[in-house]
Scaffold this motif. Structure first.
Motif, mmCIF file in Angstrom:
data_model
loop_
_atom_site.group_PDB
_atom_site.id
_atom_site.type_symbol
_atom_site.label_atom_id
_atom_site.label_comp_id
_atom_site.label_asym_id
_atom_site.label_seq_id
_atom_site.Cartn_x
_atom_site.Cartn_y
_atom_site.Cartn_z
ATOM 1 N N THR A 127 27.150 32.133 37.676
ATOM 2 C CA THR A 127 27.277 31.045 38.591
ATOM 3 C C THR A 127 25.692 30.547 39.532
ATOM 4 N N LYS A 128 24.966 31.892 39.417
ATOM 5 C CA LYS A 128 23.998 31.344 39.714
ATOM 6 C C LYS A 128 23.134 30.813 38.338
ATOM 7 N N GLN A 129 23.344 31.614 37.493
ATOM 8 C CA GLN A 129 22.698 29.922 36.625
ATOM 9 C C GLN A 129 22.793 28.576 36.430
ATOM 10 N N LYS A 130 24.046 28.414 36.482
ATOM 11 C CA LYS A 130 24.726 27.022 36.539
ATOM 12 C C LYS A 130 24.052 26.405 37.898
ATOM 13 N N THR A 131 23.928 27.343 38.821
ATOM 14 C CA THR A 131 22.715 26.211 40.348
ATOM 15 C C THR A 131 22.103 26.167 40.092
ATOM 16 N N ILE A 186 26.337 25.107 48.368
ATOM 17 C CA ILE A 186 26.871 26.410 48.937
ATOM 18 C C ILE A 186 28.521 26.096 48.167
ATOM 19 N N PHE A 187 29.308 24.867 47.972
ATOM 20 C CA PHE A 187 30.699 24.543 47.803
ATOM 21 C C PHE A 187 30.636 24.665 46.918
ATOM 22 N N PHE A 188 29.966 24.756 45.420
ATOM 23 C CA PHE A 188 29.686 25.291 43.965
ATOM 24 C C PHE A 188 29.791 26.974 44.004
ATOM 25 N N ARG A 189 29.179 27.466 45.179
ATOM 26 C CA ARG A 189 28.813 28.571 44.737
ATOM 27 C C ARG A 189 30.209 29.653 45.147
ATOM 28 N N THR A 190 30.619 28.887 46.209
ATOM 29 C CA THR A 190 32.252 29.328 47.196
ATOM 30 C C THR A 190 32.749 29.522 45.724
ATOM 31 N N ILE A 191 33.415 28.502 45.526
ATOM 32 C CA ILE A 191 34.564 28.036 44.488
ATOM 33 C C ILE A 191 34.959 28.446 43.195
ATOM 34 N N SER A 192 33.479 28.800 43.107
ATOM 35 C CA SER A 192 32.739 28.527 41.661
ATOM 36 C C SER A 192 33.699 30.186 41.149
ATOM 37 N N SER A 193 34.580 29.993 39.430
ATOM 38 C CA SER A 193 35.242 31.097 38.754
ATOM 39 C C SER A 193 34.190 31.778 38.048
ATOM 40 N N TYR A 194 33.314 31.885 37.634
ATOM 41 C CA TYR A 194 32.229 32.010 37.378
ATOM 42 C C TYR A 194 31.849 33.403 38.047
ATOM 43 N N SER A 195 31.572 34.506 36.796
ATOM 44 C CA SER A 195 31.165 35.445 37.735
ATOM 45 C C SER A 195 29.516 35.296 38.707
ATOM 46 N N LYS A 196 29.466 36.063 39.385
ATOM 47 C CA LYS A 196 28.121 36.045 39.797
ATOM 48 C C LYS A 196 26.470 35.729 39.600
ATOM 49 N N ILE A 197 26.639 36.369 37.764
ATOM 50 C CA ILE A 197 25.164 36.325 37.302
ATOM 51 C C ILE A 197 25.783 34.453 36.656
#
Length: 219
Positions: A41-45, A28-39
Motif C-alpha cells: 500500500t505504501k509503495q502504491k501510494t 488517505i482514503f486509498f490507504r484506509t481501504i486498500s486490500s494490499y499489505s501495508k508495505i
C-alpha cells in the motif's frame, strides 16, 4: 470562502488549497481501504504521488507549449497564465509515456498503478466537487458527483471480489462514458479543466480496444 489568501508576497488561490486537500483525502482514503499489505500500500501510494508530481510538471510543459510565443518573449509572464484544456491534454499524453517507461510496459504493473490512482482520483474529484458545491465557489454537476460516488462504492465493495484488471477497466469505461453522456447536456469538468466530449470518447474507445486485445491474447 475568499478566492485567495495573501501570505507575504505570495497569493495562494483557494481553489489550489481545495485541490491539494482533495488529493490528500484521496490518498488517505486509498490507504484506509486498500486490500494490499501495508508495505505494498505504501509503495502504491508513493507511485501515485510520483505520478501526480509528473502530471503537474507535464502540465507546466503543456502550458509553455500552448503559450510558446509568450514564453519566448517573456518567460516570467507564463507564471500568470492559467493552465487550459490543451495543456491538460498534453500533460495526459506525457503522463502516459511516463507510466509506460516507469512500468517497462508490464501490463500487470500498469493495472496496479491505475487501480491505486483511480481510487485516489475518484475520491479527490468527489471531495473537490463536494467542497465547491457546499462553498458555492463554482457550479458543479450533481450528476457527476453521483457518478463518482457510484464508482467509489463499486471499488470499495468489489475490490476483494473482482480482479484489479476488471475493476480498472470497468472504472475507466464507466467514468469516461458517464462524462461523455453528461457532456451532451452541459459542460463537463475534471477539477477546473473544461474538457471536450472527444476526450472521454477517446478513453472509452481505448479501453474497449484494450479489452478486445486482452481477450485475444488470453485465447
Amino acid at each position: 470562502m475568499p478566492s485567495a489568501w495573501l501570505i507575504g508576497p505570495l497569493v495562494i488561490k483557494s481553489e489550489l488549497v481545495i485541490l491539494l486537500a482533495s488529493f490528500i483525502v484521496g490518498i488517505i482514503f486509498f490507504r484506509t481501504i486498500s486490500s494490499y499489505s501495508k508495505i505494498t500500500t505504501k509503495q502504491k501510494t508513493d507511485e501515485v504521488i510520483n505520478l501526480l508530481i509528473v502530471f503537474v510538471l507535464a502540465l507546466w510543459i503543456g502550458k509553455i507549449l500552448t503559450n510558446f510565443s509568450t514564453f519566448i518573449t517573456d518567460p516570467i509572464s507564463i507564471l500568470a497564465y492559467p493552465s487550459d484544456s490543451a495543456a491538460f491534454y498534453i500533460a495526459n499524453i506525457l503522463s502516459v509515456i511516463y507510466v509506460q517507461i516507469k512500468t517497462k510496459r508490464a501490463y500487470h504493473q500498469v493495472i496496479a498503478l491505475l487501480y491505486a490512482f483511480l481510487i485516489v482520483f475518484f475520491t479527490a474529484s468527489f471531495t473537490y466537487g463536494f467542497i465547491q458545491l457546499i462553498a458555492g465557489t463554482a457550479a458543479f454537476s450533481l450528476p457527476y458527483l453521483g457518478l463518482l460516488l457510484l464508482l467509489l462504492i463499486l471499488f470499495v465493495l468489489q475490490q476483494d471480489k473482482l480482479a484489479k484488471e476488471k475493476l480498472v477497466l470497468i472504472g475507466l469505461v464507466t467514468w469516461s462514458i458517464g462524462q461523455w453522456l453528461l457532456s451532451i447536456f452541459s459542460e463537463t469538468t475534471v477539477f477546473q479543466f473544461y474538457l471536450s466530449h472527444w476526450f472521454y470518447g477517446a478513453i472509452s474507445l481505448a479501453v474497449i480496444l484494450l479489452c478486445i486485445y486482452r481477450k485475444r491474447v488470453k485465447k
